[in-house]
Design an enzyme around this catalytic site. Structure first.
Site, PDB file in Angstrom:
ATOM      1  N   LYS A  74       0.184   2.180  21.260  1.00 52.29           N
ATOM      2  CA  LYS A  74       1.492   2.826  21.219  1.00 52.29           C
ATOM      3  C   LYS A  74       2.095   2.940  22.622  1.00 52.29           C
ATOM      4  O   LYS A  74       3.311   2.781  22.789  1.00 52.29           O
ATOM      5  CB  LYS A  74       1.375   4.195  20.558  1.00 52.29           C
ATOM      6  CG  LYS A  74       1.049   4.100  19.069  1.00 52.29           C
ATOM      7  CD  LYS A  74       0.734   5.459  18.464  1.00 52.29           C
ATOM      8  CE  LYS A  74       0.411   5.326  16.978  1.00 52.29           C
ATOM      9  NZ  LYS A  74       0.001   6.619  16.374  1.00 52.29           N
ATOM     10  N   ASP A 109      -5.725   3.505  19.466  1.00 52.97           N
ATOM     11  CA  ASP A 109      -4.451   3.644  18.759  1.00 52.97           C
ATOM     12  C   ASP A 109      -3.360   4.112  19.719  1.00 52.97           C
ATOM     13  O   ASP A 109      -2.260   3.547  19.758  1.00 52.97           O
ATOM     14  CB  ASP A 109      -4.603   4.626  17.597  1.00 52.97           C
ATOM     15  CG  ASP A 109      -3.292   4.908  16.895  1.00 52.97           C
ATOM     16  OD1 ASP A 109      -2.786   4.018  16.198  1.00 52.97           O
ATOM     17  OD2 ASP A 109      -2.768   6.028  17.050  1.00 52.97           O
ATOM     18  N   GLY A 144       0.835  -1.198   0.000  1.00 54.09           N
ATOM     19  CA  GLY A 144       0.000   0.000   0.000  1.00 54.09           C
ATOM     20  C   GLY A 144       0.868   1.245   0.000  1.00 54.09           C
ATOM     21  O   GLY A 144       2.031   1.229  -0.433  1.00 54.09           O
TER      22      GLY A 144
END
Length: 350
Positions: free
Chosen positions: A229, A225, A11
């Site tokens: 992390k 998200d 991608g």
């Protein structure tokens, strides 16, 4: 040193790395002694192509840009199409697997299996996938070490901004007792737009139009998200295993324009903050909106920018800010890992 690459996933990020490698080919050869040769690409949507003697990078990028399948690649009699991702990892002559597939962050798949397959064959991996590092870091690190492979994942926290390599290398010798960060550009963009007068819905729409937010923004706005992390920072920087599901997590869906404006009147800013703290009972993490004083460097971070603050016992507070997303920036994070792979190999030979 010529490094043979296999892209698993092709991608925007994978294409970004390949574009960088083509653009900087001469510089990398002269300055780092790094020469690369793409030998395979496998993508669940685009198909796959392999040639042990190398593939033409410009032709690969043209096929991707024109949304044509990799089976249309024009090569010589050694060109093979149709290998799936695992066979591409196991059966090609690649030295380094560039793992840039879309990963389910709840399971870490298919990236975890891709990493396992590579390390079992003694092949190195560079990746921007959060899943393997958040969910299987200990296992995969040991597998890489036991098989003499390199495991690079710089881009998993702040894209091309070296949020992992800085504390592990430049700040080595320090004990980092707390890390606080703005680790999600989408939510930071939305909060700053809401401060300017946009509603939550308007800010989200702008973020989607700018390409910061996905059509389904749940992972960003609910804080998931940033939570993954934070887990990576605990695993890698604090060297303490952490389970994402155990990290308290509150997103920005309940933050209103009124709350943001009231904070500004108080000389403060509301930001979605990830905090990882070393305590007497172990390392703790939490993700939540926090009201920060304007003197806090995180409070001044604008738009889709990311930032991280390391509290060190020797160096004191160290603040790092930069882009947390972007195809070229994330592609650059893979280049960082590739250069360090090359340097590591060169050091072993000496």
């Amino acid at each position: 040193m010529t490094v043979k690459l296999a892209f698993i996933g092709f991608g925007g990020v994978g294409q970004g790395l390949l574009q960088i490698l083509l653009e900087k080919e001469n510089e990398l050869r002269l300055e780092e002694g790094l020469e690369t040769q793409v030998v395979a690409v496998a993508d669940v949507m685009k198909g796959s192509v392999y040639n042990p003697n190398g593939l033409d990078g410009n032709q690969l990028l043209s096929l991707a840009k024109e949304k044509r399948p990799l089976s249309e690649y024009i090569g010589d009699s050694s060109t093979i199409t149709g290998l799936d991702s695992i066979r591409t990892i196991q059966e090609t002559n690649a030295d380094v697997i560039v793992e840039v597939t879309f990963t389910d962050v709840n399971t870490g798949q298919p990236a975890i299996d891709h990493c396992r397959a590579a390390f079992e064959k003694g092949k190195s991996v560079i990746t921007t996938n959060k899943g393997p590092v958040a969910l299987a870091y200990q296992e995969l690190s040991e597998a890489a070490e036991n098989n003499g492979a390199f495991f690079g994942f710089e881009g998993t926290v702040m894209s091309g901004t070296p949020a992992l390599r800085l504390p592990r290398e430049t700040l080595c010798g320090n004990k980092i007792h707390q890390i606080t960060g703005i680790l999600n550009g989408t939510t930071n963009y939305m909060l700053t737009e809401m401060e300017k007068g946009s509603s939550y819905e308007e800010a989200l729409k702008k973020a989607q139009e700018q390409g910061f937010a996905e059509a389904d923004p749940t992972s960003d706005v609910e804080g998931y998200d940033a939570r993954y992390k934070a887990v990576i920072l605990s695993n890698v920087v604090m060297q303490t295993p952490m389970i994402a599901a155990n990290v308290p997590c509150t997103g920005i869906t309940e933050v209103t324009q009124e709350m943001l404006h009231e904070a500004v009147k108080e000389g403060k800013r509301i930001r979605l903050v990830a905090k990882i703290t070393r305590t007497e009972s172990g390392v703790k993490a939490v993700i939540q909106p926090e009201k920060l004083d304007e003197t806090n460097p995180l409070a001044a971070v604008p738009g889709a920018t990311n930032a991280i603050l390391y509290e060190c016992d020797l160096a004191g507070p160290i603040f790092l800010t930069g882009a947390g997303a972007g195809l070229k920036e994330t592609g650059f994070s893979l280049l960082i890992d590739l250069i360090h792979f090359t340097r590591q190999k060169a050091a072993v030979k000496q």
